[in-house]
Design an enzyme around this catalytic site. Structure first.
Site, PDB file in Angstrom:
ATOM      1  N   LYS A  86       0.845  -1.185   0.000  1.00 63.48           N
ATOM      2  CA  LYS A  86       0.000   0.000   0.000  1.00 63.48           C
ATOM      3  C   LYS A  86       0.886   1.242   0.000  1.00 63.48           C
ATOM      4  O   LYS A  86       2.019   1.139   0.484  1.00 63.48           O
ATOM      5  CB  LYS A  86      -0.961   0.044   1.187  1.00 63.48           C
ATOM      6  CG  LYS A  86      -0.375  -0.224   2.583  1.00 63.48           C
ATOM      7  CD  LYS A  86       0.723   0.614   3.175  1.00 63.48           C
ATOM      8  CE  LYS A  86       0.597   2.068   3.348  1.00 63.48           C
ATOM      9  NZ  LYS A  86       1.851   2.660   3.953  1.00 63.48           N
ATOM     10  N   TYR A  93      -4.624   4.445   5.851  1.00 58.17           N
ATOM     11  CA  TYR A  93      -5.129   3.526   6.879  1.00 58.17           C
ATOM     12  C   TYR A  93      -6.499   3.972   7.374  1.00 58.17           C
ATOM     13  O   TYR A  93      -7.373   3.153   7.647  1.00 58.17           O
ATOM     14  CB  TYR A  93      -4.151   3.435   8.056  1.00 58.17           C
ATOM     15  CG  TYR A  93      -2.930   2.603   7.759  1.00 58.17           C
ATOM     16  CD1 TYR A  93      -2.996   1.221   7.777  1.00 58.17           C
ATOM     17  CD2 TYR A  93      -1.712   3.190   7.463  1.00 58.17           C
ATOM     18  CE1 TYR A  93      -1.886   0.434   7.511  1.00 58.17           C
ATOM     19  CE2 TYR A  93      -0.591   2.434   7.187  1.00 58.17           C
ATOM     20  CZ  TYR A  93      -0.681   1.058   7.207  1.00 58.17           C
ATOM     21  OH  TYR A  93       0.425   0.279   6.936  1.00 58.17           O
TER      22      TYR A  93
HETATM   23  P1  NAD Z   1      12.454   1.824   2.148  1.00 60.48           P
HETATM   24  O1  NAD Z   1      12.976   3.125   1.677  1.00 60.48           O
HETATM   25  O2  NAD Z   1      12.970   1.277   3.430  1.00 60.48           O
HETATM   26  O3  NAD Z   1      12.688   0.696   1.050  1.00 60.48           O
HETATM   27  C1  NAD Z   1      12.432   0.927  -0.312  1.00 60.48           C
HETATM   28  C2  NAD Z   1      13.240  -0.042  -1.153  1.00 60.48           C
HETATM   29  O4  NAD Z   1      13.002   0.247  -2.521  1.00 60.48           O
HETATM   30  C3  NAD Z   1      14.742   0.053  -0.907  1.00 60.48           C
HETATM   31  O5  NAD Z   1      15.292  -1.225  -0.884  1.00 60.48           O
HETATM   32  C4  NAD Z   1      15.244   0.794  -2.120  1.00 60.48           C
HETATM   33  O6  NAD Z   1      16.578   0.446  -2.464  1.00 60.48           O
HETATM   34  C5  NAD Z   1      14.267   0.342  -3.190  1.00 60.48           C
HETATM   35  N1  NAD Z   1      14.185   1.275  -4.307  1.00 60.48           N
HETATM   36  C6  NAD Z   1      14.128   0.901  -5.589  1.00 60.48           C
HETATM   37  N2  NAD Z   1      14.097   1.969  -6.404  1.00 60.48           N
HETATM   38  C7  NAD Z   1      14.157   3.037  -5.606  1.00 60.48           C
HETATM   39  C8  NAD Z   1      14.159   4.436  -5.868  1.00 60.48           C
HETATM   40  N3  NAD Z   1      14.086   4.938  -7.111  1.00 60.48           N
HETATM   41  N4  NAD Z   1      14.189   5.266  -4.808  1.00 60.48           N
HETATM   42  C9  NAD Z   1      14.219   4.798  -3.537  1.00 60.48           C
HETATM   43  N5  NAD Z   1      14.226   3.477  -3.242  1.00 60.48           N
HETATM   44  C10 NAD Z   1      14.193   2.609  -4.269  1.00 60.48           C
HETATM   45  O7  NAD Z   1      10.871   1.959   2.192  1.00 60.48           O
HETATM   46  P2  NAD Z   1       9.861   1.012   2.956  1.00 60.48           P
HETATM   47  O8  NAD Z   1       9.519   1.613   4.259  1.00 60.48           O
HETATM   48  O9  NAD Z   1      10.364  -0.363   2.924  1.00 60.48           O
HETATM   49  O10 NAD Z   1       8.547   1.162   2.045  1.00 60.48           O
HETATM   50  C11 NAD Z   1       8.392   0.431   0.842  1.00 60.48           C
HETATM   51  C12 NAD Z   1       6.900   0.246   0.538  1.00 60.48           C
HETATM   52  O11 NAD Z   1       6.314  -0.480   1.602  1.00 60.48           O
HETATM   53  C13 NAD Z   1       6.112   1.537   0.418  1.00 60.48           C
HETATM   54  O12 NAD Z   1       5.149   1.406  -0.589  1.00 60.48           O
HETATM   55  C14 NAD Z   1       5.445   1.683   1.758  1.00 60.48           C
HETATM   56  O13 NAD Z   1       4.223   2.402   1.707  1.00 60.48           O
HETATM   57  C15 NAD Z   1       5.200   0.230   2.116  1.00 60.48           C
HETATM   58  N6  NAD Z   1       5.125   0.007   3.570  1.00 60.48           N
HETATM   59  C16 NAD Z   1       4.073  -0.678   4.052  1.00 60.48           C
HETATM   60  C17 NAD Z   1       3.956  -0.900   5.399  1.00 60.48           C
HETATM   61  C18 NAD Z   1       2.804  -1.695   5.934  1.00 60.48           C
HETATM   62  O14 NAD Z   1       2.645  -1.776   7.146  1.00 60.48           O
HETATM   63  N7  NAD Z   1       2.025  -2.331   5.090  1.00 60.48           N
HETATM   64  C19 NAD Z   1       4.916  -0.407   6.266  1.00 60.48           C
HETATM   65  C20 NAD Z   1       6.009   0.276   5.738  1.00 60.48           C
HETATM   66  C21 NAD Z   1       6.102   0.484   4.369  1.00 60.48           C
END
Ligand code: NAD
Length: 372
Positions: free
Chosen positions: A138, A223
Site C-alpha cells: 500500500k 489507513y
Molecule cells: P524503504 O525506503 O525502506 O525501502 C524501499 C526499497 O526500494 C529500498 O530497498 C530501495 O533500495 C528500493 N528502491 C528501488 N528503487 C528506488 C528508488 N528509485 N528510490 C528509492 N528506493 C528505491 O521503504 P519502505 O519503508 O520499505 O517502504 C516500501 C513500501 O512499503 C512503500 O510502498 C510503503 O508504503 C510500504 N510500507 C508498508 C507498510 C505496511 O505496514 N504495510 C509499512 C512500511 C512500508
C-alpha cells in the site's frame, strides 16, 4: 524466533486460524497440537529490499503456507547479503534489468513489490506480464489511473493482484468487524480515524512527490480511508477535505503534511479523519452506532493492537501481522480462499479513487462525489 515459531505452530488451527476466529468471541481457544501443514506453499520473491521488505522477510520465517524463495533488487550488495541471510538460491535472484526473465522460473509463484509507491505500477505490470501473481504494498499506486492499469494488466495476464493490507487479517480488527456485522453496535453512523507520525529526514522518498505520490495521505492517511470502509462496511460516496501546511520547505508542492477529511457513506454514516506527518501518537479508530461503540488504539500499527467496545476489552494473543497476512494470501492465491475483508486490486483501486477525490476536494474546497 524459535519460541514464536513454536507458539505459532501450537496456535495454528485455533486462535490464529482465521476461519475459526469467526466462531469465537474474545478469548483464544486453548492450544491443541496440530499435525504439520502438508498443503501447497506459496513461493514468493520480494522486490525492493528495504526496511519493510526486511520486516516481511523476517515474518515469513514463521509462515506455514508461504515461503520466501526469491529476491529482486537494484543493489547487487543487498542481493548477496539477503541471499546469505535467507538462504535464497542464486537462480532465484534478479535485478531490475533481468526481472522479466522471472517468467522462465517455475520455482517462483508470486512477487511481492515493496518499493517506493511511485514504482509500484511499473513493477507490478512487469511482474504480471511475466505470468507471476502480484502482491503489492500500500498505497497500491500513485493514483487511481495507475491502479486501474495494474488491475487491467493482472486481469489480462490471468494472475492475481493482492494489496498488502495486513490489518485485514488482524484478529482484533476482524472481531470488531464481526461484532459490527452481528449488529452489536446497532446502526453505525460515525467513524473517526486518526493516522499520523512525525516524519524525519526531509530528503527521503516519502517526501518526494514522484516517488510517494503525495505525502502523509498516501503513506498513513490511507489507513484511515481503508479502515473507515472495513469498520463501517460500506464504501464512501462523497468527500470533503482541508489541508494545513506549517512547513512548506519540508512539505513541498504536492506533498501533503496534514489533511483532515470527511467521508459520507450510502447508509448515512459519516467519517471524520486526520492524516498527518507532523504529530505522533495518532493511530486510533472509533466506531459509533446507536447501540454501542468500538475503539482501537493502536489501530493499525504493528501491534499489539488494542481494542474495546462498550461491553469491554477485545483481546487476542498478539500475532505478527505479516506472518498471518502471507499465510492467508497463500490460501487466497493457491486455494481460491475468499478473505473476510477483500485485499484484491479492486479494493486497492477503491482506496486510490478516494485519495484522488480527497486531493480534488482540497483543491476545490467543495464536496466531491466518489465514483467506483
Ligand atoms: P524503504 O525506503 O525502506 O525501502 C524501499 C526499497 O526500494 C529500498 O530497498 C530501495 O533500495 C528500493 N528502491 C528501488 N528503487 C528506488 C528508488 N528509485 N528510490 C528509492 N528506493 C528505491 O521503504 P519502505 O519503508 O520499505 O517502504 C516500501 C513500501 O512499503 C512503500 O510502498 C510503503 O508504503 C510500504 N510500507 C508498508 C507498510 C505496511 O505496514 N504495510 C509499512 C512500511 C512500508
Amino acid at each position: 524466533m524459535n519460541s514464536r515459531r513454536n507458539f505459532l505452530q501450537k496456535m495454528a488451527g485455533s486462535a490464529l486460524a482465521l476461519p475459526v476466529l469467526s466462531s469465537i468471541t474474545t478469548k483464544a481457544h486453548a492450544a491443541k497440537p496440530q499435525p504439520p501443514y502438508q498443503g501447497p506453499v506459496l513461493r514468493v520473491a520480494i522486490l525492493g529490499l528495504g526496511s519493510y521488505g526486511e520486516r516481511v522477510a523476517e515474518a515469513m520465517k514463521d509462515c506455514q503456507r508461504a515461503k520466501l524463495v526469491g529476491l529482486v533488487s537494484g543493489t547487487p550488495a543487498k542481493l548477496k547479503t539477503w541471499q546469505a541471510k535467507y538462504g535464497i538460491a542464486e537462480k532465484n535472484c534478479y535485478n531490475y534489468e533481468t526481472l522479466d526473465q522471472i517468467k522462465n522460473n517455475p520455482d517462483i509463484d508470486a512477487v511481492y513489490v515493496i518499493t517506493p509507491n511511485g514504482l509500484h505500477k511499473d513493477f507490478s505490470v512487469r511482474v504480471a506480464k511475466a505470468g507471476k501473481h502480484v502482491i503489492c504494498e500500500k498505497p497500491m499506486a500513485n493514483d487511481a489511473k495507475e491502479a486501474q492499469q495494474m488491475v487491467d494488466a493482472c486481469k489480462a495476464a490471468k494472475v492475481k493482484l493482492l494489496i498488502g493490507y495486513r490489518m485485514h487479517f488482524e484478529p482484533i480488527t476482524l472481531d470488531i468487524v464481526h461484532k459490527r456485522k452481528a449488529g452489536d453496535f446497532g446502526k453505525v453512523l460515525f467513524f473517526q480515524g486518526l493516522s499520523g507520525f512525525i516524519i524525519g529526514d526531509p530528503t527521503q522518498w516519502r517526501l518526494n512527490k514522484k516517488l510517494a505520490g503525495g505525502g502523509a495521505m498516501m503513506d498513513i492517511g490511507i489507513y484511515s480511508i481503508n479502515g473507515s470502509r472495513y469498520m463501517i462496511g460500506e464504501d464512501p460516496i462523497w468527500v470533503t477535505a482541508q489541508e494545513v501546511k506549517t512547513n512548506p520547505e519540508k512539505f513541498k508542492e504536492g506533498v501533503d503534511e496534514t489533511i483532515t477529511f470527511q467521508l459520507g457513506f450510502p447508509g448515512g454514516a459519516v467519517a471524520s479523519c486526520l492524516s498527518t506527518y507532523s504529530l505522533n501518537n495518532l493511530d486510533r479508530f472509533f466506531l459509533d452506532g446507536d447501540k454501542g461503540y468500538a475503539e482501537m488504539g493502536p489501530s493499525t500499527g504493528y501491534g499489539p493492537i488494542k481494542g474495546r467496545t462498550n461491553k469491554g476489552e477485545v483481546t487476542y494473543p498478539h500475532v505478527t501481522h505479516q506472518t498471518v497476512q502471507m499465510d492467508e494470501m497463500s490460501d487466497i492465491i493457491l486455494k481460491g480462499k475468499q478473505p473476510e475483508i477483500p485485499v484484491d486490486g479492486e479494493e486497492g483501486l477503491k482506496d486510490m479513487k478516494i485519495v484522488d477525490a480527497i486531493f480534488q476536494a482540497v483543491k476545490t474546497g467543495g464536496k466531491v462525489a466518489i465514483k467506483y
